[in-house]
Design an enzyme around this catalytic site. Structure first.
Site, short mmCIF file in Angstrom:
data_model
loop_
_atom_site.label_atom_id
_atom_site.label_comp_id
_atom_site.label_asym_id
_atom_site.label_seq_id
_atom_site.Cartn_x
_atom_site.Cartn_y
_atom_site.Cartn_z
N PRO A 231 1.02 -1.61 -0.11
CG PRO A 231 0.31 -1.21 1.66
CD PRO A 231 1.34 -1.71 1.36
CG ASP A 254 0.08 1.46 -11.72
OD1 ASP A 254 -0.01 2.03 -10.03
OD2 ASP A 254 0.16 0.86 -11.67
CE LYS A 276 -4.75 0.33 -15.97
NZ LYS A 276 -4.79 -0.71 -14.86
N GLY A 307 0.41 -1.71 -6.74
CA GLY A 307 0.45 -0.77 -5.90
C GLY A 307 -0.65 -2.51 -5.08
N GLY A 308 -0.50 -2.68 -3.85
CA GLY A 308 -1.07 -3.85 -3.16
C GLY A 308 -1.09 -4.48 -3.82
CG ASP A 309 -2.46 -9.37 -4.04
OD1 ASP A 309 -1.84 -10.14 -3.65
OD2 ASP A 309 -2.89 -9.78 -4.78
CB ILE A 312 -6.64 -7.84 -4.89
CG1 ILE A 312 -6.53 -9.34 -3.60
CG2 ILE A 312 -7.81 -6.74 -3.79
CD1 ILE A 312 -6.56 -9.12 -2.22
CB THR A 337 -4.38 -6.10 -0.38
OG1 THR A 337 -5.44 -5.36 -1.63
CG2 THR A 337 -5.47 -6.54 0.53
CB ALA A 338 -5.66 -1.13 -0.41
CG MET A 390 -10.56 2.07 -7.44
SD MET A 390 -10.78 0.65 -8.40
CE MET A 390 -11.09 -0.63 -7.82
N GLY A 419 -3.17 5.04 2.79
CA GLY A 419 -3.37 3.85 3.79
C GLY A 419 -1.08 3.61 4.23
N1 SAH Z 1 -4.20 -4.15 -5.99
C1 SAH Z 1 -4.50 -2.40 -4.90
C2 SAH Z 1 -5.81 -2.08 -5.38
C3 SAH Z 1 -5.81 -1.01 -6.20
S1 SAH Z 1 -7.38 -0.27 -6.87
C4 SAH Z 1 -4.25 -3.36 -3.76
O1 SAH Z 1 -4.80 -4.40 -3.81
O2 SAH Z 1 -3.77 -2.93 -2.86
C5 SAH Z 1 -7.21 1.00 -5.89
C6 SAH Z 1 -8.00 1.41 -5.18
O3 SAH Z 1 -6.83 0.94 -4.27
C7 SAH Z 1 -7.96 2.74 -4.53
O4 SAH Z 1 -8.80 3.50 -5.75
C8 SAH Z 1 -7.53 2.70 -3.21
O5 SAH Z 1 -9.33 2.95 -2.72
C9 SAH Z 1 -7.34 1.36 -2.65
N2 SAH Z 1 -5.93 2.04 -2.09
C10 SAH Z 1 -4.93 1.28 -2.39
N3 SAH Z 1 -3.25 1.88 -2.07
C11 SAH Z 1 -4.17 2.51 -0.98
C12 SAH Z 1 -3.92 3.63 0.11
N4 SAH Z 1 -2.45 3.15 0.21
N5 SAH Z 1 -4.32 3.49 1.00
C13 SAH Z 1 -5.97 3.19 0.60
N6 SAH Z 1 -6.37 3.29 -0.46
C14 SAH Z 1 -6.05 2.68 -1.10
#
Ligand code: SAH
Length: 471
Positions: A231, A254, A276, A307-309, A312, A337-338, A390, A419
């Site tokens: 995240p 991205d 994106k 970002g994140g996973d 997901i 993941t976020a 999102m 976050g």
């Molecule tokens: N693959 C990513 C999600 C991608 S969709 C994952 O697993 O986290 C993008 C959405 O993820 C953003 O619109 C937001 O809702 C959330 N997101 C990603 N990083 C975040 C962060 N650091 N803090 C809050 N929301 C986050």
């Protein structure tokens, strides 16, 4: 041997000793002795133990016939014909006697944790057999050596031993079949190829195919690393993510990948931004998929950082589907993941014995016509946490729909912005008032909506001092 000797590596000669089948005398039968016994047995030594009493661990080894208990009392004569001696008792006088006798007999001796009495010292080791890394501070700062060991341990993939064994088993083959350059060049190429990654994972057949290709003079094949960057906080990367980030030739990333994470990507790697931002898909997904294939087919190691996973709401599935269609090698590395990151850093557990027995991740991204079509009757339930990715733009719609489908107006909800980053912000409220609460905030960073009674726990569990690192 005396304590006036200068401490430090200068006084020591680093060697690896072949002990297979050789006789070693171990004096002591307690826990300390057990640790040395284990090391000696791993080296294949024949260990004979002198001890008044055997602790449970040493006893078990002796009972299993893997070492021999030859007596209770130490005598200098027992040193005859030994390659090494180790004294591991808590009796200082006895340890000193063993050391003195060993010196006289010319048998190298180690007294555990007593550098002054020891002829040789046992380094801290990182074991990736057949690869071994030994670390010594020459007795100057053993704790420091151990710390360093932990670092190397975490940095060096577990599969490194497998890779070394794979290469060892094929040394002769590479030597004999290699025609053009040097075996060394083939191995260099192999280590940069998907073959090395395959060998690390224990997939020897795949690794062998790559090696054969290199021997046949084929151009090097590329590979795609689909990596979850977490995240935001770079400390939340996995070991594997970091390793692949540091060996890629090109990175496609991205907006969600934080600058702190990008800093850890290999300096020489080419950077391609594939955008994106919301409502502004800078590079269409099909273009990204095609670019991944193109880059890999040029023989490059391509890092697709997300970002994140990646699996997901990351469209990672579509990307690897394209790679499979084109026969491009790849691997997928999960990330935090976020929802997990935000939950932890906001002090809002996703589940809780009393408040939430389930947790749902759902997208709040509206369709092109602005509509949000979700299974509201499943989402508007008690006893669960619902996390909307999102969902910032559609927050008013989401809250209204959840109320309409049966959740109370004062049902807790929170928005976590950015976050895990030092700039993290958390807004809490209810389905009724949260939209108004954030109305003036001008939020431009990624935001996650969390809905459920667990949000109340934040009153007690808030621990992360956002901004502390930035100040
Ligand atoms: N693959 C990513 C999600 C991608 S969709 C994952 O697993 O986290 C993008 C959405 O993820 C953003 O619109 C937001 O809702 C959330 N997101 C990603 N990083 C975040 C962060 N650091 N803090 C809050 N929301 C986050």
């Amino acid at each position: 041997m005396n304590s006036d000797q200068p401490a430090g590596a200068a006084g020591y000669f680093p060697i690896f000793l072949r002990l297979h089948g050789e006789a070693v005398l171990l004096v002591g039968g307690g826990e300390v002795a057990a640790r040395k016994l284990d090391l000696l047995l791993r080296a294949g030594a024949r260990v004979q133990i002198v001890a008044r009493a055997l602790g449970a661990e040493v006893r078990a080894v002796v009972d299993a016939g893997r070492a021999e208990h030859i007596g209770a009392a130490f005598e200098p004569a027992l040193l005859q014909g030994r390659r090494l001696a180790i004294a591991a008792t808590d009796d200082h006088a006895l340890n000193a006697a063993v050391a003195a006798a060993a010196e006289r007999a010319g048998v190298p001796v180690n007294v555990v944790d007593d550098i002054a009495l020891s002829r040789f010292i046992v380094p801290a080791i990182v074991d990736r057999s057949p690869l071994q890394i030994a670390i010594s501070s020459g007795g100057a700062a053993p704790v420091l050596a151990r710390r360093l060991r932990e670092r190397v341990e975490s940095w060096l993939p577990q599969g490194y031993g497998r890779l070394a064994a794979f290469m060892h088993a094929r040394r002769a083959k590479v030597k004999s079949r290699e025609t053009g350059g040097l075996p060394r060049r083939i191995w260099e190429q192999f280590l940069d190829s998907p073959g090395a990654e395959a060998a690390l994972r224990g997939e020897d057949q795949a690794a062998e195919r790559v090696l054969d290709g290199l021997l046949a003079g084929e151009a090097m094949r590329g590979e795609v690393y689909l990596v979850g960057a977490g995240p935001g906080d770079p400390d939340l990367l996995t070991f594997r993510a970091l390793r692949l980030m540091q060996q890629c030739d090109v990175v496609l990333y991205d907006r969600l990948v934080s600058p702190g994470v990008m800093e850890l990507v290999r300096r020489d790697a080419e950077r391609i931004f594939v955008g994106k931002a919301r409502n502004q898909h800078t590079v269409p997904q099909e273009e990204i998929n095609a670019e991944l294939v193109r880059q890999a087919q040029r023989g490059r190691r391509v890092l697709r950082l997300k970002g994140g996973d990646p699996f997901i709401f990351g469209r990672g599935g579509e990307e690897i589907e394209t790679l499979m269609t084109h026969g491009v090698a790849f691997q997928v590395v999960p990330g935090v993941t976020a929802a997990a990151g935000c939950a932890a850093y906001a002090g809002i557990p996703l589940t809780h014995r009393d408040y939430a027995q389930a947790c749902i991740f759902v997208t709040g991204h509206a369709r092109k016509d602005g509509k949000l079509e979700l299974h509201w009757d499943q989402l508007a339930r008690r006893g669960q946490t619902v996390v909307f990715y999102m969902g910032l733009q559609t927050l008013p719609q989401i809250c209204a729909a959840l109320i309409e489908h049966g959740l109370p107006r004062d049902w807790p909800a929170a928005i976590v912005v950015d976050g895990t980053a030092p700039t993290q912000q958390v807004f809490t409220g209810t389905l009724d008032d949260l939209p108004a609460r954030i109305a003036g905030a001008d939020i431009r960073r990624p935001s996650l909506l969390m809905v459920g009674e667990v949000v109340k726990l934040r009153d007690k569990l808030d621990w992360f001092r956002a901004g502390a690192a930035a100040r």
